[in-house]
Design an enzyme around this catalytic site. Structure first.
Site, PDB file in Angstrom:
ATOM      1  N   HIS A 114      93.899  60.941  44.143  1.00  0.00           N
ATOM      2  CA  HIS A 114      94.747  61.864  43.159  1.00  0.00           C
ATOM      3  C   HIS A 114      94.380  63.320  43.199  1.00  0.00           C
ATOM      4  O   HIS A 114      93.052  63.545  43.592  1.00  0.00           O
ATOM      5  CB  HIS A 114      94.593  61.157  41.609  1.00  0.00           C
ATOM      6  CG  HIS A 114      95.038  60.038  41.470  1.00  0.00           C
ATOM      7  ND1 HIS A 114      94.150  58.686  41.584  1.00  0.00           N
ATOM      8  CD2 HIS A 114      96.204  59.583  41.084  1.00  0.00           C
ATOM      9  CE1 HIS A 114      95.008  57.598  41.361  1.00  0.00           C
ATOM     10  NE2 HIS A 114      96.207  58.024  40.744  1.00  0.00           N
ATOM     11  N   ASP A 117      91.364  63.652  41.014  1.00  0.00           N
ATOM     12  CA  ASP A 117      90.105  63.144  41.514  1.00  0.00           C
ATOM     13  C   ASP A 117      89.287  64.220  42.291  1.00  0.00           C
ATOM     14  O   ASP A 117      88.020  63.999  42.101  1.00  0.00           O
ATOM     15  CB  ASP A 117      90.268  61.929  42.377  1.00  0.00           C
ATOM     16  CG  ASP A 117      91.112  60.982  41.820  1.00  0.00           C
ATOM     17  OD1 ASP A 117      91.080  60.541  40.562  1.00  0.00           O
ATOM     18  OD2 ASP A 117      91.972  60.365  42.648  1.00  0.00           O
TER      19      ASP A 117
END
Length: 450
Positions: A114, A117
């Site tokens: 993501h 992240d």
């Protein structure tokens, strides 16, 4: 020793010095080599493809490197170097360094991420996107150096409080626009990094109560959002698959991407059934009241099977535990359905799994991924035997043989009316005789493959 973002030397994060290799089923651990692959021989050909091509393993960034070990009742239990105070972007680069070291150690060909992240959120969307792009440049360099590829990217449209009432389905069009801009950035980065897929998980695309929810309006918004993503995919020339990840609930009471059947109906309603496929997860299937095999089989039957998140849930707990797979019969049946559906294709087996909160040693990440990869490889070999033996496919062929007859085909092709069928049955005084489904015999057969 490794370089840290400041250029100084730092100790290796993991104690394993070398990439794990295949040693065969008779491997005996030693102090010099405590871990090796017993079944994952990545060059071994299974049903016309190498194991590496059949399984397409991926390490996920969020659980392995982003998650701090929290639970609803406890603070973070992990103490990763990039969780410490300091320059957030320097920490993000350190995290990337350690991540690619893990990819190397377990010999994983792919990874997933993501945007949140890999890079911290900035004061504005422009700053956030720029920081994601900066780490994207780090990824591009490391991918070139290591040969590791991107299975898929995705945007986090659920963590920030702006998304507490959804992203695409938010009652505020400004939030919809913000989410669209965020997806545009990650979709384009995924394309530039050669990603094979782009995933949308609607964690907040649902509702807590119908008292404040306009279902018809929100479904229309979600349909338009997904069409925007598909339109932009074609505009930029992205050849990867667009995937939706079904889940019935959690964090919302009810999510619109409930299960494979619900997603397919939604795609049909918005003209997207040829454009979008599904990324499936065992724990999500359980929460929806299905087995993992059911969801894979249905997605394959409907032509929307795309990829897998290879984790598991605890069947005694009614929530998403995201554990690494460890049940050989379950995973073998999963791989059997994958192979029946035509294989994993552009998708892969993404370990969307997290360590247990007490597994705080860095090496626990190596053990978790490597043993899960070995289990999946062993399950693939069992599934290969199930197919090559032919007994299960033969049973299905025999059970449905009547539909392959001229009469059966005529019915399915619309060549017989209800009147005609009724007249034929009445004239022949036909009384069909049931035949055994032989479930116990087939279950015994499956157990014999282990």
């Amino acid at each position: 020793m490794k370089n840290d973002p400041s250029g100084a030397r730092r100790p290796a994060y993991f104690s394993f010095p070398n990439t794990l290799v295949y040693r065969g089923p008779d491997f005996v651990p030693s102090a010099q080599e405590p871990l090796a692959y017993r079944y994952y021989d990545k060059k071994r050909v299974v049903l016309g493809k190498t194991m590496e091509e059949q399984l397409r393993f991926a390490v996920c960034y969020w659980h392995s490197f982003g998650w701090g070990g929290t639970d609803p009742f406890g603070e973070p239990s992990f103490r990763r170097p990039w969780h410490a105070a300091g320059d957030p972007m320097a920490q993000a680069e350190l995290k990337a360094d350690v991540a690619f070291d893990l990819f190397r150690l377990v010999d994983a060909p792919f990874f997933t991420f993501h945007d949140r992240d890999i890079a911290p959120e900035g004061a504005t969307l422009a700053e956030s996107n720029a920081q994601v792009r900066r780490i994207g440049d780090v990824f591009a360099r490391k991918m070139q150096e290591t040969g590791v590829r991107l299975l898929w990217g995705t945007a986090n449209l659920f963590s920030n409080r702006r998304y507490m009432a959804g992203a695409a389905t938010n009652p505020d069009p400004e939030v919809f626009m913000y989410a669209a801009a965020q997806v545009k950035n990650v979709l384009e980065l995924t394309h530039e990094l050669g990603g094979a897929n782009y995933v949308l998980w609607g964690g907040r695309e649902g509702y807590e109560t119908l008292l404040n929810t306009d279902l018809k309006r929100e479904l229309a918004q979600l349909g338009r959002f997904l069409n925007l993503v598909v339109e932009h995919k074609h505009k930029i020339g992205f050849k990867g698959q667009i995937l939706i990840e079904p889940k019935p609930a959690e964090p919302t009471k009810h999510q619109y991407d409930y299960d494979v059947g619900t997603v397919y109906g939604f795609l049909k309603a918005h003209g997207l059934e040829k454009e979008v496929k599904v990324n499936l997860e065992q724990n999500h299937a359980l929460l929806a009241g299905h087995t993992f095999e059911h969801e894979i089989a249905l997605a394959g039957a409907l032509g929307i099977f795309g990829s897998l998140d290879m984790n598991r849930g605890d069947e005694m707990l009614g929530w998403d535990t995201d554990q690494f797979p460890n049940n050989l019969p379950q995973v073998a049946l999963t791989m059997y359905e994958v192979l029946k559906a035509g294989g994993i294709g552009q998708g892969g087996l993404n370990f969307d799994a997290k360590l247990r909160r007490q597994s705080i040693d860095p090496d626990d990440l190596v053990w978790a991924h490597a043993t899960a990869m070995d289990l999946c490889a062993r399950a693939l070999l069992v599934a290969e035997r199930m197919l090559n033996d032919g007994a299960l496919p033969r049973h299905l062929q025999e059970r449905y043989a009547g539909w392959d007859s001229a009469s059966g085909r005529a019915i399915l092709q619309g060549q017989r009316s209800l009147d005609e069928l009724a007249r034929e049955v009445e004239a022949r005084k036909l009384e069909p005789q049931p035949r055994s489904g032989q479930q116990e015999r087939l279950e015994h057969l499956v157990n014999s493959y282990f």
